[in-house]
Write a protein that holds these residues in place. Structure first.
Motif, PDB file in Angstrom:
ATOM      1  N   MET A 115      15.754  18.428   3.628  1.00 11.82           N
ATOM      2  CA  MET A 115      17.197  18.292   3.462  1.00 11.82           C
ATOM      3  C   MET A 115      17.495  16.847   3.063  1.00 11.82           C
ATOM      4  O   MET A 115      16.749  15.937   3.395  1.00 11.82           O
ATOM      5  N   ARG A 116      18.580  16.658   2.340  1.00  9.40           N
ATOM      6  CA  ARG A 116      18.961  15.296   1.972  1.00  9.40           C
ATOM      7  C   ARG A 116      19.315  14.507   3.229  1.00  9.40           C
ATOM      8  O   ARG A 116      20.089  14.963   4.068  1.00  9.40           O
ATOM      9  N   ARG A 117      18.729  13.319   3.366  1.00  6.88           N
ATOM     10  CA  ARG A 117      18.920  12.518   4.560  1.00  6.88           C
ATOM     11  C   ARG A 117      19.548  11.166   4.216  1.00  6.88           C
ATOM     12  O   ARG A 117      19.282  10.599   3.155  1.00  6.88           O
ATOM     13  N   GLU A 118      20.335  10.661   5.155  1.00  9.56           N
ATOM     14  CA  GLU A 118      20.893   9.318   4.987  1.00  9.56           C
ATOM     15  C   GLU A 118      19.910   8.249   5.436  1.00  9.56           C
ATOM     16  O   GLU A 118      19.968   7.110   4.984  1.00  9.56           O
ATOM     17  N   LEU A 119      19.022   8.628   6.350  1.00 11.65           N
ATOM     18  CA  LEU A 119      18.033   7.694   6.894  1.00 11.65           C
ATOM     19  C   LEU A 119      16.688   8.386   6.978  1.00 11.65           C
ATOM     20  O   LEU A 119      16.585   9.507   7.479  1.00 11.65           O
ATOM     21  N   LEU A 120      15.661   7.717   6.486  1.00 11.98           N
ATOM     22  CA  LEU A 120      14.287   8.195   6.634  1.00 11.98           C
ATOM     23  C   LEU A 120      13.532   7.202   7.508  1.00 11.98           C
ATOM     24  O   LEU A 120      13.534   5.995   7.238  1.00 11.98           O
ATOM     25  N   VAL A 121      12.890   7.699   8.560  1.00  9.85           N
ATOM     26  CA  VAL A 121      12.085   6.876   9.462  1.00  9.85           C
ATOM     27  C   VAL A 121      10.633   7.288   9.283  1.00  9.85           C
ATOM     28  O   VAL A 121      10.264   8.426   9.592  1.00  9.85           O
ATOM     29  N   LEU A 122       9.824   6.386   8.772  1.00 13.82           N
ATOM     30  CA  LEU A 122       8.432   6.699   8.444  1.00 13.82           C
ATOM     31  C   LEU A 122       7.508   5.772   9.232  1.00 13.82           C
ATOM     32  O   LEU A 122       7.509   4.558   9.040  1.00 13.82           O
ATOM     33  N   ASP A 123       6.734   6.353  10.130  1.00 15.12           N
ATOM     34  CA  ASP A 123       5.808   5.596  10.973  1.00 15.12           C
ATOM     35  C   ASP A 123       4.424   5.643  10.338  1.00 15.12           C
ATOM     36  O   ASP A 123       3.780   6.688  10.312  1.00 15.12           O
ATOM     37  N   GLU A 124       3.972   4.513   9.801  1.00 19.65           N
ATOM     38  CA  GLU A 124       2.679   4.407   9.102  1.00 19.65           C
ATOM     39  C   GLU A 124       2.547   5.490   8.027  1.00 19.65           C
ATOM     40  O   GLU A 124       1.634   6.323   8.065  1.00 19.65           O
ATOM     41  N   PRO A 125       3.428   5.502   7.031  1.00 18.93           N
ATOM     42  CA  PRO A 125       3.434   6.603   6.058  1.00 18.93           C
ATOM     43  C   PRO A 125       2.226   6.651   5.142  1.00 18.93           C
ATOM     44  O   PRO A 125       1.966   7.695   4.555  1.00 18.93           O
ATOM     45  N   THR A 126       1.478   5.545   4.993  1.00 22.44           N
ATOM     46  CA  THR A 126       0.308   5.571   4.111  1.00 22.44           C
ATOM     47  C   THR A 126      -0.992   5.752   4.884  1.00 22.44           C
ATOM     48  O   THR A 126      -2.075   5.602   4.318  1.00 22.44           O
ATOM     49  N   ASN A 127      -0.897   6.102   6.168  1.00 20.04           N
ATOM     50  CA  ASN A 127      -2.094   6.300   6.972  1.00 20.04           C
ATOM     51  C   ASN A 127      -2.980   7.389   6.372  1.00 20.04           C
ATOM     52  O   ASN A 127      -2.540   8.514   6.148  1.00 20.04           O
ATOM     53  N   GLY A 128      -4.248   7.055   6.116  1.00 23.39           N
ATOM     54  CA  GLY A 128      -5.201   8.034   5.612  1.00 23.39           C
ATOM     55  C   GLY A 128      -5.156   8.284   4.125  1.00 23.39           C
ATOM     56  O   GLY A 128      -5.912   9.117   3.621  1.00 23.39           O
ATOM     57  N   LEU A 129      -4.284   7.592   3.400  1.00 26.03           N
ATOM     58  CA  LEU A 129      -4.163   7.833   1.969  1.00 26.03           C
ATOM     59  C   LEU A 129      -5.121   6.950   1.173  1.00 26.03           C
ATOM     60  O   LEU A 129      -5.389   5.804   1.542  1.00 26.03           O
ATOM     61  N   ASP A 130      -5.627   7.507   0.076  1.00 27.01           N
ATOM     62  CA  ASP A 130      -6.444   6.712  -0.828  1.00 27.01           C
ATOM     63  C   ASP A 130      -5.509   5.821  -1.657  1.00 27.01           C
ATOM     64  O   ASP A 130      -4.286   5.936  -1.579  1.00 27.01           O
ATOM     65  N   PRO A 131      -6.072   4.899  -2.453  1.00 31.16           N
ATOM     66  CA  PRO A 131      -5.202   3.984  -3.215  1.00 31.16           C
ATOM     67  C   PRO A 131      -4.180   4.689  -4.094  1.00 31.16           C
ATOM     68  O   PRO A 131      -3.028   4.257  -4.183  1.00 31.16           O
ATOM     69  N   GLN A 132      -4.588   5.793  -4.735  1.00 32.14           N
ATOM     70  CA  GLN A 132      -3.648   6.514  -5.577  1.00 32.14           C
ATOM     71  C   GLN A 132      -2.520   7.120  -4.740  1.00 32.14           C
ATOM     72  O   GLN A 132      -1.342   7.042  -5.094  1.00 32.14           O
ATOM     73  N   GLY A 133      -2.886   7.715  -3.597  1.00 32.64           N
ATOM     74  CA  GLY A 133      -1.878   8.287  -2.719  1.00 32.64           C
ATOM     75  C   GLY A 133      -0.945   7.224  -2.164  1.00 32.64           C
ATOM     76  O   GLY A 133       0.267   7.454  -2.014  1.00 32.64           O
ATOM     77  N   THR A 134      -1.492   6.058  -1.871  1.00 34.33           N
ATOM     78  CA  THR A 134      -0.670   4.952  -1.381  1.00 34.33           C
ATOM     79  C   THR A 134       0.345   4.531  -2.427  1.00 34.33           C
ATOM     80  O   THR A 134       1.521   4.298  -2.113  1.00 34.33           O
ATOM     81  N   ARG A 135      -0.080   4.450  -3.683  1.00 31.17           N
ATOM     82  CA  ARG A 135       0.855   4.087  -4.756  1.00 31.17           C
ATOM     83  C   ARG A 135       1.948   5.140  -4.900  1.00 31.17           C
ATOM     84  O   ARG A 135       3.114   4.816  -5.136  1.00 31.17           O
ATOM     85  N   GLU A 136       1.564   6.417  -4.759  1.00 36.37           N
ATOM     86  CA  GLU A 136       2.554   7.492  -4.886  1.00 36.37           C
ATOM     87  C   GLU A 136       3.589   7.422  -3.760  1.00 36.37           C
ATOM     88  O   GLU A 136       4.790   7.599  -4.002  1.00 36.37           O
TER      89      GLU A 136
END
Length: 298
Positions: free
Chosen positions: A136-157
């Protein structure tokens, strides 16, 4: 981790980087803000509304990924999202399949929509967690360590996703210990240490408040070190002989004017081939404020 004195202010429309060593109280603070744990003192407002008193009015406006995603392992990614969406009484049933497909596409998981989650990699599960926050469209996004476990390409995305959220007018609150990622995507930062908020502000102001340094490129590294030590003190010298054919010396300025450093170098006969004044990096400021790295807070 107990927290105390966290006077946190997140501007609307910002990408706010919430930094701190492991165990410094970041996740505890987030859980209190979202009404997941109760504070024994103080008050909090999220999107201008008192929390947790009005949690039912606030949470539908907030998307969150806290402490890693948790999914039913034997359901597909799409089925998991449909299940979470069905639990949201504010989510319209008629558009559910469309919104699930759109969220999966936005995080690059369309190809794995029908795959069972137990076969997902850690990075894929992390993306699925972000997709859940996007249903759903949100006014606030809270992301705790959102790039955890991602490879470099996933991190860039994910980095590009965070920027796109902000471009759409969403406030993004990112808890992370990856300073390079924060520097590339955040507009504001706050730093936690041992349960207390020790600094916050815009990213540029935060770095500018650090102790300025001079970097001198010269073939006369030893003479430059001696001249700088005589002017600034031995403890001011930080690095030398960088990967540079001319060599380099870096030193903290303290209260000394850069032109006084140039005069001292010239007076000592140092051949200066490059001279720049630089402010502290985010990492240097972090260490100045916390006195430690990312893994040592008990």
């Amino acid at each position: 981790m107990a927290v105390d004195g966290v006077d946190l202010a997140v501007p609307r429309g910002s990408v706010f980087g919430f930094l701190g060593p492991n165990g410094s109280g970041k996740t505890t603070t987030i859980r209190m803000l979202l009404g997941l744990v109760a504070a024994n003192a103080g008050d909090a407002r999220v999107l201008g509304v008192d929390m947790p008193r009005h949690v039912d009015a606030v949470l539908p406006r907030v998307g969150a990924l806290v402490e890693g995603p948790a999914f039913s392992p034997y359901l597909s990614g799409a089925a998991n999202l449909r299940r979470f969406d069905a639990a949201d009484r504010h989510a319209p049933r008629r558009s559910r399949d469309h919104r699930v497909a759109e969220a999966l596409d936005r995080v690059g998981l369309s190809h794995a929509a029908r795959k069972r989650v137990h076969a997902y990699s850690l990075g894929m599960k992390q993306r699925l967690g972000i997709a859940n926050a996007l249903l759903m469209r949100r006014e606030l996004l809270v992301l705790d360590e959102p790039t955890n476990g991602l490879d470099p390409q996933g991190t860039r995305e994910v980095r590009a996703l965070i920027r796109s959220f902000a471009d759409d007018g969403t406030t993004v609150f990112v808890s992370s210990h990856l300073l390079a990622e924060v520097e590339q995507v955040c507009t504001h930062v706050g730093v936690m240490s041992a349960g207390r908020l020790v600094a916050q502000g815009t990213l540029d102001d935060f770095r500018d408040e650090g102790e300025a340094r001079v970097r001198v490129r010269t073939p006369d590294v030893a003479s430059a070190r001696e001249a700088l030590a005589g002017l600034l003190g031995d403890g001011a010298i930080e690095a030398d002989a960088l990967a540079d054919p001319d060599g380099a010396v870096t030193a903290r300025l303290g209260g000394t004017a850069p032109e006084a450093v140039v005069a001292a170098l010239v007076g000592a006969g140092v051949r200066v081939r490059g001279f720049e004044t630089v402010h502290a990096s985010l990492e240097q400021r972090f260490v100045e404020l916390t006195g430690e790295g990312f893994d040592v807070v008990q």
